[in-house]
Design a protein around this motif. Structure first.
Motif, short mmCIF file in Angstrom:
data_model
loop_
_atom_site.label_atom_id
_atom_site.label_comp_id
_atom_site.label_asym_id
_atom_site.label_seq_id
_atom_site.Cartn_x
_atom_site.Cartn_y
_atom_site.Cartn_z
N GLU A 7 44.23 39.86 42.83
CA GLU A 7 43.03 40.55 43.31
C GLU A 7 43.18 40.89 44.78
O GLU A 7 42.84 41.99 45.22
CB GLU A 7 41.80 39.67 43.08
N ASP A 58 41.56 36.23 32.04
CA ASP A 58 41.59 36.85 33.36
C ASP A 58 41.92 38.37 33.29
O ASP A 58 41.59 39.12 34.19
CB ASP A 58 42.67 36.20 34.25
N LYS A 61 39.13 40.79 33.71
CA LYS A 61 38.58 40.73 35.06
C LYS A 61 39.42 41.59 36.00
O LYS A 61 38.92 42.41 36.78
CB LYS A 61 38.55 39.28 35.58
#
Lengths: 337, 828
Positions: A7, A58, A61
């Motif tokens: 991220e 994940d 996301k």
């Protein structure tokens, strides 16, 4: 790889990309940035290759985050493209601009000569009254040019036409378009409505209003019951067609051996010259001429007229000297258009 | 004919102003060409009274005068004339007057004495021929009145048409004026007093052929004194346009104007004992009054005595019997001669006189005796003498007769288009002395000189025509009189019914299209002389002979010969042109002289030639161009006229005529007008002609601008009509272009290659030359020729193989026939 680390990388890419985009100056640079960041082999795709190492929970996301990053870069690109495009367009316009007040080069306009133009104008007016156009021969013979038109040899009326003769006996250059009356009547059955324009010749010294070559338009109408009143009606229309709707005409007796009664027509239209100007001669076709044309004067009658084209052209264009027509000076011709 | 109005008023009352009279005559068919005040140029000249005439102190030739020109205005004028005396009234030119000869009258000192004007002679006023003495006016001439008012005269000039010889006289014109105003004509013949000697005493008259001289009358007046005619008569004749000669000759001219009857006065001393009217002998000699020795012809009519010809009858008198100052006795000859004989004599001897003009138009028989008497009366009044008793008259029974001319009043109405009742027609004709009566029964109406038609009882009237109206012979002549007297202005215009379509036929419409197209492309239309000079026409044979092909052959131009005039006005215009090019080139030259360094002219005109079958005429488009096609844009380079640009122009015109020209080389030596290396013959369906640049050896050639020209025969321009074109709607596929570059030996003609390409590649819609160069990689003696074939296939690629096969066939044939090699090919 950790979710957090990926991220962070994505966010860094977003920040750095937007900075690069902001610094880009041209549409071309933006296009290049676009493909290096978001293209198939771009930086974003590169980063997302690590997505396979993430856990199943994940992945969605990071997918959402990647979409946000893509959208942000896209938006930045789009913004910047608008600004750069506008600047480039202004630069292009500025670079290509010329002084719009320059007059521009002139075309070489041609022109139509007033003699054929006047003939064409007459033909158009007369066509609207059912008159067709024919052209006779200019090299004529004495019989058709004179005798059949009721102008016998040795008659004083021959003095009205000074004639140019060819070396061959009996041949001459037509002194008027009237022999066309005979040729037309012999070729066509009534009803006849025709105009015969063309060149004529006379043995005449040249001055401002005379020439040995000039043009006439003959008109001929032969039918049953055609009258002198009809002649007035048609010639009124012709005069108005040539000189304008407020033209006035004056009909007075004239003399031509081939018409009876004969008429001379004057016009007045408020042109440069005031008063009456004679424009043509006319009359009811003489019974002898009808007979010579093979038409029975008891069953058919009609009228004929002949007008001088040069004279009409001189009046319409206010040309003071007839010699100008054969001079063909481009300064005059182009002035007339 | 010039008519002094004071004279006309002696024969008919005229209440109209001169302008009104002129208009009224014009509207009744007697066209008034001009209206002038004769003597109107006598400015600052007035009637004066001589108060004193005394000798000049220092000059014997001069006299001092005191002239009163108004109540208290007396001038001192020095005068050189001897005929003046106190109490006389005379014309006085004041200081500032401009004499007819251009002299300005100024205050002058004449031998020490001031002169405040000039007393005028008749000659100085150009009023009479007397230059010796002052013109003495009537004692009642009003003092101080301008001379132009007192002696001046309103004169109208009437254009008398050839059919109305009766109007070449005051009496005849008075009849017409009377018809307009309703006033009666006043004519009173002058009385003569005869002496005791007989006219036939020592004089005989013989007329050889009465057909040539239907009536001849002689009178003799003895004891005349030949001198100037009275001043008033001289002025009247002058105003009428005649010169005053002497009282005797003026008497004949005066009566000629009054009655329209020419007469001749011979000096009796120059005439033998017998007067003969006969045809001349071949080569008979006569010296006419103008002192020209004339060799007569056996068809000339003469007045002769027993020895020789005395006068050319009806044309001019002879010198040997001319009336002169020594003449004591005169013979007056008053005759009617055959008009044609007089006309031919006058033409043969180029001698048109006032007399012949009237004789040609015919003469009234009754005027012969009347005019003889009237001339005699005037001679005795002006020149004294005694009239011998009687007339010698060749045929007293030859008198004027009225003629009956039947006409149908209904036909008159039908021709004029106005319902003029019989009674009104009768009344109108009565105004010009034509009485109309009822026809008794069926009549025969003269419609043409060859044809009469019968009219049933009640359908016709009889016009009784007076002898002087020799022009009235047919019914149509009566129609004209009725229409003329009714007034053309009273006829309401109508439009004839329409049963014919109104459209412009060929070739007019196509020609107008071609003209408009050329004008839109920057050319100016010209009209040049059909009659040209040898210098121009010497070049004609060349271009005309070169315009070959079916179209040209049909017109007969190539095989024709130049037509020549027998009576040219000048050597510059003695031939009919065969080609338009020399005249157009001449006009290009003229424009270059006027500073037109660029220009473009065209003319659609005729060529003329003689063939075995008679004269022939053909229509051509002629073009001459030089310099720039259009001015360059600022900083740019202009397009110049050259052979390619000319071909582009011709292609546009040919397209209007559905023609497609192909260009062939001219043979070397074909022409001295066109550049041997820059000229061509144009041929093809519907087109024939030639184009080229002016030959560098031509006198008009210059290095710049170059002059180019073309002369074309085009189908539809003179006759025929181009077919309306059919067109296929284009399919939804784009055209295919196939370009082929060939290396061709320089001697191979492009026209031949293109023709072969068109012939070989039939499915191509067009074949264009798009590239042409030498050098730049080409071997010496070779050119690169780029041809572009355009195809319009129905479906994309459908024809690809077929196209390739056709183009390959072309390149193979070209290689075989012309030795070309394919440099490359490309499809678009």
């Amino acid at each position: 790889m950790e979710l957090a680390a990926l991220e962070k990388q994505l966010r860094t890419l977003q920040t750095e990309s937007i900075a690069k985009i902001g610094a880009a100056e041209t549409s071309a640079a933006l296009d290049e940035l676009g493909s290096s960041l978001l293209g198939k082999r771009g930086a974003l795709t590169d980063l997302l290759r690590g997505i396979g190492a993430l856990s199943a929970e994940d992945r969605p996301k990071i997918g959402a985050i990647a979409n946000e990053v893509r959208a942000a870069i896209d938006a930045a690109l789009s913004d910047r493209r608008g600004a750069a495009g506008a600047a480039e367009l202004s630069a292009l316009i500025a670079a290509e601009s010329t002084d719009p007040t320059a007059p521009g080069p002139l075309p070489q306009l041609g022109s139509l000569h007033p003699i054929p133009e006047t003939i064409a104008a007459i033909a158009r007016i007369m066509a609207s009254f059912g008159f067709t156009v024919a052209e006779g021969q200019e090299v004529e013979d004495d019989v058709t040019n004179f005798q059949l038109l009721n102008i016998p040899e040795d008659h004083p009326s021959r003095d009205l036409w000074d004639t140019l003769y060819l070396r061959e006996p009996g041949r001459l250059l037509r002194t008027h378009t009237s022999p066309g009356q005979i040729r037309t009547m012999r070729a066509v059955q009534p009803p006849i409505r025709v105009i015969l324009p063309g060149r004529c010749f006379r043995y005449e010294a040249v001055d401002a209003s005379h020439g040995f070559e000039f043009h006439q338009v003959e008109g001929l109408l032969v039918d049953r019951g055609t009258t002198l009143a009809d002649l007035k009606g048609i010639l009124d229309e012709l005069a108005r067609g040539l000189f304008g709707p407020s033209t006035r005409t004056r009909f007075r007796p004239g003399y031509y051996p081939f018409t009876e009664p004969s008429v001379a027509v004057d016009v007045s239209w408020g042109g440069a010259k005031d008063g009456w100007m004679t424009i043509l001669g006319a009359g009811m076709v003489h019974p002898i001429v009808l007979e010579n044309g093979g038409i029975d004067p008891e069953t058919h009658q009609g009228f004929a007229f002949g007008l001088g084209v040069e004279r009409i052209a001189m009046l319409r264009h206010e040309i003071p000297d007839l010699r100008a027509f054969l001079e063909n000076d481009l300064r005059m011709l182009r002035g007339l258009r | 004919m010039r008519v002094p109005l004071s004279w006309l008023r002696e024969f008919v009352d005229v209440q109209l102003t001169p302008e009104q009279l002129a208009d009224a005559l014009t509207l009744r068919g007697l066209e008034v060409r001009g209206l002038e005040r004769w003597g109107g140029n006598w400015g600052k000249m007035v009637v004066g009274e001589l108060l004193e005439v005394s000798p000049h102190p220092r000059a014997d030739r001069l006299q001092l005068t005191k002239v009163r020109i108004g109540k208290d205005q007396v001038l001192e004028v020095v005068c050189g004339a001897r005929n003046i005396a106190a109490g006389q009234r005379v014309p006085v030119a004041l200081v500032g007057a401009l004499m007819p000869d251009g002299r300005l009258i100024e205050r002058a000192e004449k031998m020490g004495v001031a002169s405040e004007g000039m007393l005028c002679s008749g000659a100085e006023l150009d009023a009479t021929d007397d230059g010796d003495g002052i013109l003495i006016l009537d004692a009642k001439a009003p003092l101080g009145t301008p001379i132009s008012d007192y002696l001046g005269e309103d004169v109208i000039d009437v254009d008398v048409k050839p059919n109305r010889g009766d109007l070449l006289s005051l009496l005849g014109l008075a009849r017409e004026v009377g018809a307009i105003t309703g006033s009666p004509v006043k004519y009173a013949a002058r009385k003569i007093t005869e002496g005791s000697s007989e006219v036939g005493d020592g004089l005989k008259l013989t007329v050889a052929d009465p057909a040539l001289a239907p009536r001849v009358v002689l009178r003799v007046v003895d004891g005349v004194t030949v001198a100037a005619a009275p001043d008033a008569i001289q002025m009247r004749l002058k105003a009428a346009g005649l010169r005053s000669i002497s009282n005797v000759v003026d008497a004949t001219n005066y009566i000629m104007l009054e009655l329209g009857k020419p007469t001749h006065a011979f000096d009796r001393a120059g005439v033998g004992s017998g007067i003969q009217i006969r045809l001349a002998k071949a080569k008979e000699q006569l010296e006419t009054l103008d002192h020209v020795q004339r060799s007569l012809d056996a068809s000339d009519l003469v007045v002769a005595d027993e020895r020789a010809a005395l006068a050319l009858a009806g044309v001019m008198g002879g010198a040997s019997s001319e009336v002169s100052a020594t003449t004591k006795s005169v013979v007056i000859e008053s005759a009617v001669f055959a008009p044609t004989t007089i006309r031919r004599s006058a033409q043969r001897h180029s001698l048109r006189s006032e007399a012949s003009h009237r004789f040609e138009r015919g003469q009234e028989l009754d005027l012969a005796p009347l005019a003889a008497d009237q001339v005699a009366a005037l001679i005795t009044t002006w020149a004294g003498g005694t009239v011998r008793r009687g007339q010698l008259d060749s045929d007293p029974k030859a008198v004027g007769q009225t003629r009956d001319l039947t006409f149908r009043p209904e036909r008159v109405r039908q021709l004029i288009g106005v319902s003029i009742p019989d009674a009104e027609q009768t009344k109108l004709l009565a105004g010009i002395a034509i009485s109309v009566t009822e026809a008794k029964g069926a009549t025969s109406v003269p419609v043409t000189s060859k044809r009469t038609v019968s009219a049933a009882k009640g359908e016709s009237l009889v016009a009784v025509v007076p002898p002087w109206r020799r022009d009235l012979e047919l019914e149509a002549d009566i129609t004209e009189e009725v229409a003329r007297l009714y007034g053309y202005d009273r006829i309401t215009p109508t439009l004839p019914g329409r049963d014919l379509p109104g459209y412009l036929p060929q070739p007019t419409a196509l020609r107008d299209q071609v003209r408009a197209s050329l004008a839109a492309q920057g050319l100016s239309e010209a009209v040049t002389h059909a009659l040209v000079s040898p210098a121009l026409s010497n070049r004609h044979a060349e271009p005309v002979a070169l315009v070959t092909g079916l179209l040209a052959e049909r017109e007969g131009a190539a095989a024709s010969e130049t037509l020549l005039l027998s009576n040219p006005l000048s050597a510059d215009h003695d031939k009919l042109r065969r080609s338009l090019l020399p005249s157009l080139l001449d006009r290009a030259e003229a424009n270059l002289r006027y500073g037109a360094l660029s220009g473009a002219l065209f003319e659609i005109g005729r060529g003329y030639g003689g063939t075995k079958g008679g004269p022939t005429e053909w229509t051509r488009l002629g073009i001459v161009v030089w310099g720039e096609i259009a001015a360059a844009a600022p900083g740019g380079t202009p397009r110049l006229w050259d052979l390619d640009e000319l071909k582009r122009l011709i292609a546009s015109v040919a397209s209007l005529c559905n023609a497609a020209p192909r260009y062939l080389p001219l043979e070397t030596g074909d022409t001295t007008l066109l550049h041997p290396g820059r000229s061509a013959r144009a041929t093809g369906e519907g087109i024939a002609g030639l184009i080229g640049e002016l030959h560098p050896a031509a006198p008009e050639w210059r290095p710049s601008p170059r002059i180019l020209m073309a002369e074309l025969a085009l189908h539809g321009l003179s006759s025929g009509q181009p077919a309306v074109r059919r067109v296929l709607l284009p399919p939804g596929t784009p055209p295919i272009q196939r370009d082929v570059a060939l290396a061709a030996p320089a001697a191979v003609l492009i026209g031949d290659l293109v023709a072969l390409a068109k012939e070989s590649v039939k499915s191509a819609q067009s074949v264009e030359l798009f590239d042409l160069f030498a050098g730049g990689g080409m071997a010496p003696g070779e050119r690169s020729v780029g041809l572009r074939f355009t195809f319009q296939p129905d479906a994309a690629a459908a024809l690809d193989d077929a196209i390739t096969a056709e183009v390959d066939a072309f390149t193979t044939s070209a290689a075989k026939r012309y030795g070309t090699k394919v440099r490359g090919a490309e499809t678009q």
